[in-house]
Enzyme design. Structure first.
Site, PDB file in Angstrom:
ATOM      1  N   GLU A 147      -9.940   0.260 -19.869  1.00 48.65           N
ATOM      2  CA  GLU A 147     -10.324  -0.725 -21.239  1.00 48.65           C
ATOM      3  C   GLU A 147      -8.634  -1.092 -21.617  1.00 48.65           C
ATOM      4  O   GLU A 147      -8.174  -0.588 -21.973  1.00 48.65           O
ATOM      5  CB  GLU A 147     -10.811   0.418 -22.070  1.00 48.65           C
ATOM      6  N   HIS A 193       0.662  -1.130  -0.118  1.00 52.66           N
ATOM      7  CA  HIS A 193       0.027  -0.053  -0.089  1.00 52.66           C
ATOM      8  C   HIS A 193       0.837   1.291   0.004  1.00 52.66           C
ATOM      9  O   HIS A 193       0.396   2.455  -0.432  1.00 52.66           O
ATOM     10  CB  HIS A 193      -1.003   0.212   1.267  1.00 52.66           C
TER      11      HIS A 193
END
Length: 433
Positions: free
Chosen positions: A374, A163
């Site tokens: 995408e 993280h």
């Protein structure tokens, strides 16, 4: 669906390797980590499911992702590095030494249809991300990707990253860049800002605000890594109409959908509690790029912090909902630029001893847009974090399907004891009436 195990998924690991940055990179450096980066020193795991695309079988996807990852290790050179402690200061930093990012190829004997409802994160999903093989700072990659093919031709891309390398917003940017470089002739969609000193402490540190969201007691930390087997997780759903109703009950145009849903969950959590408390504290992560002018949108570190709100259980359960929603909104407004600087300075004074604490932590993946990335083989069917059973953690997840097939709502995964889950469920629907 909720009881799938590793054996149910029937996963076979085919190869484990390291992806190295291009040789011409050739420069080694130490990356400063902000105090907020250092506080978030733990792994985040996500899984991204994709349907079958004839022109992109899993083997082609593996090759494509591996090549794109290697290219990304130039602008994101720290992902090929390793954590280490500065021998002089003892401060955690990243040694950008080109040691490599992890890459795993795996297969499952199941089809995606057999996996079941992808929108309900289960412990079995953990086997779709790379398994940590070491606890040493300098032995484990800061990022590892696993591509698992399913019998039907669909596949999952599981990602494990520390993280301290990313928060949710910049993880989305990283995925956009991965997708772009997976396309022939593609270029970076966004160049990352890797300067973590933008969140440096002042000299001398100046703590100008109280910070009740911090504690020095590790037992009270929301980052306690232990998993309680007596805790259950359950998924709850709010439709767009439910969210509109909650906003109407909030009686304020300044209360956002997130404020309203968070207030509802906090209220239900207080009503479900089995332990009597005089006060209950809520923490919810917010993006500091909107509140700290020094941070550009492309800032690639941990640019988040836990806003907080506190109230008595009676105020939450018996009081008016609009006031609960207002407390959540006020918590967000409290996090100003000066408040952020004060937090960073408080952490500097604490020298790594201060940790976040609260009775309920809300972390939202609701509108990160991971499902809208995408790739050449299309957008994911669904994306979700791998979640463990840690009491008092609520994860907001996007509803890409919805009860009417249209999506637009939010799924809420919460971890509570068995008795608390039952009470939470009862109040979850009663408070909507």
């Amino acid at each position: 669906m909720g009881s799938l195990s590793q054996n149910d998924l029937k996963i076979t690991i085919k190869s484990i390797s390291l992806v190295y940055p291009p040789p011409m990179l050739g420069r080694r450096r130490s990356m400063f980590l902000s105090n907020i980066d250092q506080l978030f020193n733990f792994d985040i795991e996500t899984v991204h499911f994709f349907s079958t695309v004839e022109s992109f079988p899993p083997s082609t996807v593996c090759d494509t992702v591996e090549r794109a990852l290697q290219k990304l290790l130039v602008p994101y050179d720290f992902l090929a590095g390793r954590l280490r402690l500065d021998p002089i200061t003892g401060r955690l930093e990243i040694d950008c030494n080109g040691a490599g990012a992890g890459f795993v190829v795996a297969s499952s004997e199941r089809t995606l249809e057999e996996v079941g409802d992808l929108t309900y994160p289960t412990p079995a999903f953990k086997y779709l991300v790379p398994t940590r093989s070491s606890t040493g700072l300098e032995d484990w990659p800061l990022m590892a990707i696993q591509v698992t093919s399913f019998k039907c031709g669909g596949f999952a891309m599981g990602i494990s990253n520390n993280h301290a390398t990313f928060d949710g917003a910049t993880f989305k940017t990283f995925l956009d860049n991965l997708a772009s470089l997976s396309t022939t002739g593609g270029a970076l969609s966004t160049h990352p800002c890797n300067d973590r000193r933008l969140l440096s402490a002042r000299s001398p540190p100046q703590v100008t605000s109280p910070h009740p969201e911090l504690t020095n007691n590790n037992m009270d930390s929301i980052f306690d890594p232990s998993i309680d087997t007596a805790i259950e997780t359950k998924l709850f759903h709010l439709t767009p109409s439910d969210i509109t109703l909650l906003k109407q009950k909030a009686k304020s145009p300044h209360v956002t959908s997130f404020n309203a849903v968070t207030a509802h969950v906090w209220r239900c959590h207080a009503a479900a509690a089995t332990t009597a408390k005089t006060s209950t504290t809520l923490l919810y992560m917010i993006d500091l790029r909107l509140r700290h002018p020094a941070l550009p949108k492309s800032y690639a570190g941990c640019g988040v912090w836990g806003a907080h709100a506190a109230a008595t259980p009676e105020e939450l359960v018996e009081g008016q909902f609009y006031r609960v929603a207002e407390m959540v909104r006020e918590g967000t407004e409290r996090v100003t630029e000066e408040y952020v600087r004060s937090v960073v300075d408080e952490l500097e004074i604490g020298k790594g001893e201060a940790l976040m604490s609260g009775d309920l932590l809300v972390t939202s993946w609701w509108r990160l847009g991971l499902e809208m990335v995408e790739y050449p083989w299309g957008s994911p069917l669904y994306c979700c974090p791998i979640v463990d059973r840690r009491r008092g953690v609520a994860v907001f997840l996007p509803d890409v399907r919805g009860s009417d097939g249209g999506g637009g709502g939010v799924n809420i995964l919460i971890a509570l004891s068995r008795d608390e889950v039952e009470r939470f469920e009862k109040m979850f629907y009663e408070f909507l009436e």
